[in-house]
Write a protein that holds these residues in place. Structure first.
Motif, PDB file in Angstrom:
ATOM      1  N   THR A 105       8.836 -30.964 -74.530  1.00 39.79           N
ATOM      2  CA  THR A 105       9.319 -32.399 -74.286  1.00 39.79           C
ATOM      3  C   THR A 105       8.932 -32.761 -72.933  1.00 39.79           C
ATOM      4  N   ALA A 106       8.777 -34.127 -72.566  1.00 38.54           N
ATOM      5  CA  ALA A 106       8.783 -34.673 -71.292  1.00 38.54           C
ATOM      6  C   ALA A 106       9.862 -34.230 -70.292  1.00 38.54           C
ATOM      7  N   ASP A 107      11.364 -34.273 -70.942  1.00 40.69           N
ATOM      8  CA  ASP A 107      12.416 -34.122 -70.457  1.00 40.69           C
ATOM      9  C   ASP A 107      12.437 -32.514 -69.924  1.00 40.69           C
ATOM     10  N   LEU A 108      12.170 -31.586 -70.601  1.00 38.86           N
ATOM     11  CA  LEU A 108      11.871 -30.137 -70.375  1.00 38.86           C
ATOM     12  C   LEU A 108      10.984 -29.985 -69.442  1.00 38.86           C
ATOM     13  N   ARG A 109       9.791 -30.756 -69.403  1.00 37.12           N
ATOM     14  CA  ARG A 109       8.746 -30.608 -68.517  1.00 37.12           C
ATOM     15  C   ARG A 109       9.437 -31.058 -67.107  1.00 37.12           C
ATOM     16  N   ARG A 110      10.160 -32.189 -66.885  1.00 34.47           N
ATOM     17  CA  ARG A 110      10.739 -32.502 -65.807  1.00 34.47           C
ATOM     18  C   ARG A 110      11.727 -31.396 -65.162  1.00 34.47           C
ATOM     19  N   LEU A 111      12.676 -31.035 -66.034  1.00 35.44           N
ATOM     20  CA  LEU A 111      13.524 -29.987 -65.679  1.00 35.44           C
ATOM     21  C   LEU A 111      13.022 -28.779 -65.053  1.00 35.44           C
ATOM     22  N   LEU A 112      12.008 -28.233 -65.771  1.00 36.37           N
ATOM     23  CA  LEU A 112      10.955 -27.181 -65.237  1.00 36.37           C
ATOM     24  C   LEU A 112      10.646 -27.447 -63.847  1.00 36.37           C
ATOM     25  N   THR A 113      10.090 -28.806 -63.747  1.00 35.22           N
ATOM     26  CA  THR A 113       9.438 -29.000 -62.406  1.00 35.22           C
ATOM     27  C   THR A 113      10.650 -28.969 -61.153  1.00 35.22           C
ATOM     28  N   GLU A 114      11.775 -29.852 -61.585  1.00 30.10           N
ATOM     29  CA  GLU A 114      12.785 -29.444 -60.805  1.00 30.10           C
ATOM     30  C   GLU A 114      13.138 -28.230 -60.460  1.00 30.10           C
ATOM     31  N   TYR A 115      13.322 -27.245 -61.379  1.00 27.01           N
ATOM     32  CA  TYR A 115      13.759 -25.928 -61.028  1.00 27.01           C
ATOM     33  C   TYR A 115      12.695 -25.281 -60.152  1.00 27.01           C
ATOM     34  N   ARG A 116      11.507 -25.504 -60.543  1.00 33.32           N
ATOM     35  CA  ARG A 116      10.396 -24.880 -59.397  1.00 33.32           C
ATOM     36  C   ARG A 116      10.320 -25.498 -58.084  1.00 33.32           C
ATOM     37  N   ASP A 117      10.799 -26.776 -58.199  1.00 38.06           N
ATOM     38  CA  ASP A 117      10.798 -27.195 -56.821  1.00 38.06           C
ATOM     39  C   ASP A 117      12.073 -26.764 -55.924  1.00 38.06           C
ATOM     40  N   LEU A 118      13.078 -26.462 -56.584  1.00 38.48           N
ATOM     41  CA  LEU A 118      14.105 -25.861 -55.864  1.00 38.48           C
ATOM     42  C   LEU A 118      14.099 -24.414 -55.625  1.00 38.48           C
ATOM     43  N   GLU A 119      13.269 -23.771 -56.458  1.00 37.89           N
ATOM     44  CA  GLU A 119      12.956 -22.492 -56.071  1.00 37.89           C
ATOM     45  C   GLU A 119      12.048 -22.338 -54.720  1.00 37.89           C
ATOM     46  N   ALA A 120      10.908 -23.106 -54.580  1.00 37.96           N
ATOM     47  CA  ALA A 120      10.042 -23.123 -53.585  1.00 37.96           C
ATOM     48  C   ALA A 120      10.773 -23.605 -52.335  1.00 37.96           C
ATOM     49  N   LEU A 121      11.711 -24.178 -52.392  1.00 38.59           N
ATOM     50  CA  LEU A 121      12.346 -24.632 -51.100  1.00 38.59           C
ATOM     51  C   LEU A 121      12.606 -23.602 -49.980  1.00 38.59           C
ATOM     52  N   PRO A 122      12.049 -23.676 -48.763  1.00 34.83           N
ATOM     53  CA  PRO A 122      12.386 -22.760 -47.727  1.00 34.83           C
ATOM     54  C   PRO A 122      13.970 -22.600 -47.669  1.00 34.83           C
ATOM     55  N   ALA A 123      14.339 -21.664 -47.055  1.00 35.85           N
ATOM     56  CA  ALA A 123      15.935 -21.518 -46.868  1.00 35.85           C
ATOM     57  C   ALA A 123      16.524 -22.539 -46.189  1.00 35.85           C
ATOM     58  N   ASP A 124      15.708 -22.971 -44.834  1.00 35.86           N
ATOM     59  CA  ASP A 124      16.706 -23.874 -43.995  1.00 35.86           C
ATOM     60  C   ASP A 124      16.732 -25.240 -44.706  1.00 35.86           C
TER      61      ASP A 124
END
Length: 79
Positions: free
Chosen positions: A41-60
């Protein structure tokens, strides 16, 4: 990082809405996060994108976002 745990829980909730057992939900979430399967679903795709974006954030940057959200850091946590 609380944000990742919250997003993972939201992903699990979206997967569980499909009527799967708890074990099936955990397996499906692991496969989704690993990129082994595509979200349905589009909702699940959005959640995964948000999860991966958070994962990719530098620590600072992640620390700055937590500070903006009102998280308090102990002095020994400062760089």
């Amino acid at each position: 990082m609380g944000g990742l745990a919250d997003k993972r829980a939201a992903i699990a909730g979206a997967v569980a809405a499909g009527g799967l057992s708890e074990a099936e939900v955990e397996s499906r979430v692991a496969d989704l996060l690993a990129g082994c399967v595509e979200p349905e679903t589009a909702d699940l795709r959005r959640l995964l994108t948000e999860y991966r974006d958070l994962e990719a954030l530098p620590a600072d940057e992640a620390d700055a976002r937590l500070a903006e959200a009102g998280e308090v850091f102990a002095p020994e946590d400062d760089a």
